[in-house]
Design a protein around this motif. Structure first.
Motif, PDB file in Angstrom:
ATOM      1  N   ALA A  43       0.845  -1.195   0.000  1.00 45.51           N
ATOM      2  CA  ALA A  43       0.000   0.000   0.000  1.00 45.51           C
ATOM      3  C   ALA A  43       0.884   1.250   0.000  1.00 45.51           C
ATOM      4  O   ALA A  43       2.003   1.223   0.509  1.00 45.51           O
ATOM      5  CB  ALA A  43      -0.899   0.004   1.224  1.00 45.51           C
ATOM      6  N   THR A  44       0.379   2.325  -0.586  1.00 44.76           N
ATOM      7  CA  THR A  44       1.168   3.555  -0.637  1.00 44.76           C
ATOM      8  C   THR A  44       0.429   4.697   0.034  1.00 44.76           C
ATOM      9  O   THR A  44      -0.787   4.693   0.157  1.00 44.76           O
ATOM     10  CB  THR A  44       1.480   3.960  -2.090  1.00 44.76           C
ATOM     11  N   ALA A  45       1.203   5.692   0.451  1.00 49.48           N
ATOM     12  CA  ALA A  45       0.644   6.915   1.007  1.00 49.48           C
ATOM     13  C   ALA A  45       1.453   8.079   0.439  1.00 49.48           C
ATOM     14  O   ALA A  45       2.611   7.909   0.045  1.00 49.48           O
ATOM     15  CB  ALA A  45       0.710   6.909   2.520  1.00 49.48           C
ATOM     16  N   GLU A  46       0.818   9.254   0.401  1.00 54.22           N
ATOM     17  CA  GLU A  46       1.489  10.431  -0.144  1.00 54.22           C
ATOM     18  C   GLU A  46       1.648  11.484   0.928  1.00 54.22           C
ATOM     19  O   GLU A  46       0.831  11.592   1.843  1.00 54.22           O
ATOM     20  CB  GLU A  46       0.648  11.036  -1.278  1.00 54.22           C
ATOM     21  N   GLY A  47       2.706  12.261   0.794  1.00 55.46           N
ATOM     22  CA  GLY A  47       2.886  13.362   1.727  1.00 55.46           C
ATOM     23  C   GLY A  47       3.930  14.333   1.246  1.00 55.46           C
ATOM     24  O   GLY A  47       4.889  13.963   0.582  1.00 55.46           O
ATOM     25  N   GLU A  48       3.735  15.593   1.590  1.00 59.44           N
ATOM     26  CA  GLU A  48       4.669  16.662   1.259  1.00 59.44           C
ATOM     27  C   GLU A  48       5.908  16.522   2.143  1.00 59.44           C
ATOM     28  O   GLU A  48       7.030  16.725   1.711  1.00 59.44           O
ATOM     29  CB  GLU A  48       3.940  17.978   1.550  1.00 59.44           C
ATOM     30  N   THR A  49       5.661  16.161   3.373  1.00 61.47           N
ATOM     31  CA  THR A  49       6.734  15.973   4.351  1.00 61.47           C
ATOM     32  C   THR A  49       6.582  14.597   4.982  1.00 61.47           C
ATOM     33  O   THR A  49       5.548  13.944   4.817  1.00 61.47           O
ATOM     34  CB  THR A  49       6.621  17.008   5.490  1.00 61.47           C
ATOM     35  N   PHE A  50       7.591  14.180   5.734  1.00 59.79           N
ATOM     36  CA  PHE A  50       7.510  12.879   6.405  1.00 59.79           C
ATOM     37  C   PHE A  50       6.333  12.838   7.360  1.00 59.79           C
ATOM     38  O   PHE A  50       5.616  11.847   7.437  1.00 59.79           O
ATOM     39  CB  PHE A  50       8.822  12.606   7.159  1.00 59.79           C
ATOM     40  N   GLU A  51       6.109  13.947   8.067  1.00 60.74           N
ATOM     41  CA  GLU A  51       5.006  14.015   9.028  1.00 60.74           C
ATOM     42  C   GLU A  51       3.667  13.848   8.305  1.00 60.74           C
ATOM     43  O   GLU A  51       2.782  13.150   8.782  1.00 60.74           O
ATOM     44  CB  GLU A  51       5.030  15.349   9.786  1.00 60.74           C
ATOM     45  N   ALA A  52       3.536  14.509   7.143  1.00 60.93           N
ATOM     46  CA  ALA A  52       2.297  14.415   6.364  1.00 60.93           C
ATOM     47  C   ALA A  52       2.110  12.998   5.831  1.00 60.93           C
ATOM     48  O   ALA A  52       0.993  12.471   5.803  1.00 60.93           O
ATOM     49  CB  ALA A  52       2.320  15.418   5.216  1.00 60.93           C
ATOM     50  N   TRP A  53       3.210  12.401   5.424  1.00 53.34           N
ATOM     51  CA  TRP A  53       3.140  11.032   4.920  1.00 53.34           C
ATOM     52  C   TRP A  53       2.682  10.073   6.016  1.00 53.34           C
ATOM     53  O   TRP A  53       1.830   9.213   5.811  1.00 53.34           O
ATOM     54  CB  TRP A  53       4.512  10.598   4.370  1.00 53.34           C
ATOM     55  N   MET A  54       3.248  10.248   7.193  1.00 54.47           N
ATOM     56  CA  MET A  54       2.905   9.398   8.329  1.00 54.47           C
ATOM     57  C   MET A  54       1.411   9.515   8.658  1.00 54.47           C
ATOM     58  O   MET A  54       0.738   8.527   8.930  1.00 54.47           O
ATOM     59  CB  MET A  54       3.731   9.830   9.540  1.00 54.47           C
ATOM     60  N   LYS A  55       0.912  10.755   8.601  1.00 56.01           N
ATOM     61  CA  LYS A  55      -0.498  11.033   8.860  1.00 56.01           C
ATOM     62  C   LYS A  55      -1.385  10.348   7.814  1.00 56.01           C
ATOM     63  O   LYS A  55      -2.428   9.799   8.137  1.00 56.01           O
ATOM     64  CB  LYS A  55      -0.734  12.551   8.818  1.00 56.01           C
ATOM     65  N   ALA A  56      -0.913  10.387   6.557  1.00 55.92           N
ATOM     66  CA  ALA A  56      -1.671   9.784   5.461  1.00 55.92           C
ATOM     67  C   ALA A  56      -1.657   8.258   5.566  1.00 55.92           C
ATOM     68  O   ALA A  56      -2.608   7.590   5.180  1.00 55.92           O
ATOM     69  CB  ALA A  56      -1.094  10.226   4.119  1.00 55.92           C
ATOM     70  N   LEU A  57      -0.581   7.721   6.099  1.00 56.46           N
ATOM     71  CA  LEU A  57      -0.441   6.265   6.214  1.00 56.46           C
ATOM     72  C   LEU A  57      -1.236   5.708   7.396  1.00 56.46           C
ATOM     73  O   LEU A  57      -1.654   4.556   7.388  1.00 56.46           O
ATOM     74  CB  LEU A  57       1.043   5.910   6.371  1.00 56.46           C
TER      75      LEU A  57
ATOM     76  N   LYS B 177      12.287   4.049  16.608  1.00 58.97           N
ATOM     77  CA  LYS B 177      13.058   3.307  15.611  1.00 58.97           C
ATOM     78  C   LYS B 177      12.279   3.256  14.297  1.00 58.97           C
ATOM     79  O   LYS B 177      12.831   3.465  13.221  1.00 58.97           O
ATOM     80  CB  LYS B 177      13.318   1.888  16.133  1.00 58.97           C
ATOM     81  N   TRP B 178      10.983   3.001  14.389  1.00 62.88           N
ATOM     82  CA  TRP B 178      10.132   2.951  13.203  1.00 62.88           C
ATOM     83  C   TRP B 178      10.187   4.281  12.464  1.00 62.88           C
ATOM     84  O   TRP B 178      10.330   4.340  11.255  1.00 62.88           O
ATOM     85  CB  TRP B 178       8.685   2.620  13.618  1.00 62.88           C
ATOM     86  N   MET B 179      10.066   5.367  13.246  1.00 63.60           N
ATOM     87  CA  MET B 179      10.071   6.693  12.640  1.00 63.60           C
ATOM     88  C   MET B 179      11.406   6.994  11.982  1.00 63.60           C
ATOM     89  O   MET B 179      11.456   7.541  10.886  1.00 63.60           O
ATOM     90  CB  MET B 179       9.730   7.755  13.689  1.00 63.60           C
ATOM     91  N   ALA B 180      12.495   6.631  12.655  1.00 56.53           N
ATOM     92  CA  ALA B 180      13.827   6.886  12.106  1.00 56.53           C
ATOM     93  C   ALA B 180      14.025   6.114  10.805  1.00 56.53           C
ATOM     94  O   ALA B 180      14.494   6.671   9.805  1.00 56.53           O
ATOM     95  CB  ALA B 180      14.897   6.503  13.126  1.00 56.53           C
ATOM     96  N   GLU B 181      13.631   4.840  10.807  1.00 57.10           N
ATOM     97  CA  GLU B 181      13.807   4.002   9.617  1.00 57.10           C
ATOM     98  C   GLU B 181      12.967   4.494   8.452  1.00 57.10           C
ATOM     99  O   GLU B 181      13.420   4.522   7.301  1.00 57.10           O
ATOM    100  CB  GLU B 181      13.420   2.549   9.940  1.00 57.10           C
ATOM    101  N   ASN B 182      11.737   4.898   8.756  1.00 58.34           N
ATOM    102  CA  ASN B 182      10.858   5.324   7.684  1.00 58.34           C
ATOM    103  C   ASN B 182      11.169   6.727   7.197  1.00 58.34           C
ATOM    104  O   ASN B 182      10.913   7.065   6.049  1.00 58.34           O
ATOM    105  CB  ASN B 182       9.392   5.181   8.113  1.00 58.34           C
ATOM    106  N   LYS B 183      11.746   7.543   8.076  1.00 52.74           N
ATOM    107  CA  LYS B 183      12.211   8.875   7.662  1.00 52.74           C
ATOM    108  C   LYS B 183      13.321   8.716   6.611  1.00 52.74           C
ATOM    109  O   LYS B 183      13.345   9.425   5.614  1.00 52.74           O
ATOM    110  CB  LYS B 183      12.713   9.648   8.882  1.00 52.74           C
ATOM    111  N   VAL B 184      14.199   7.763   6.837  1.00 46.01           N
ATOM    112  CA  VAL B 184      15.284   7.484   5.882  1.00 46.01           C
ATOM    113  C   VAL B 184      14.685   7.062   4.534  1.00 46.01           C
ATOM    114  O   VAL B 184      15.109   7.533   3.486  1.00 46.01           O
ATOM    115  CB  VAL B 184      16.232   6.392   6.425  1.00 46.01           C
TER     116      VAL B 184
END
Ligand SMILES: [Zn+2]
Length: 61
Positions: free
Chosen positions: A11-25, A49-56
């Motif tokens: 599944a995919t999600a879209e976002g302008e920023t990582f925070e927006a992407w996380m919110k969309a996901l 850890k999840w946030m750090a990995e997914n930010k990368v």
């Protein structure tokens, strides 16, 4: 706008920023990966850890 796959499925999600992407996901995560979300063994450290990995992943997308 970046499109990035969920870290657990296709599944995919879209976002302008990582925070927006996380919110969309989040709605997808709650629905498809409720077991992961509600895992009582998960700690704040796992969350970080999840946030750090997914930010990368987001930055590399
Ligand atoms: Zn997923």
């Amino acid at each position: 706008m970046k499109t990035l796959k969920c870290d657990l499925c296709e599944a995919t999600a879209e976002g302008e920023t990582f925070e927006a992407w996380m919110k969309a996901l989040m709605p997808h995560y709650v629905q498809a990966h409720a077991d992961v979300m509600n895992d009582p063994k998960k700690t704040k450290g796992d969350q970080r850890k999840w946030m750090a990995e997914n930010k990368v992943r987001f930055d590399a997308a």
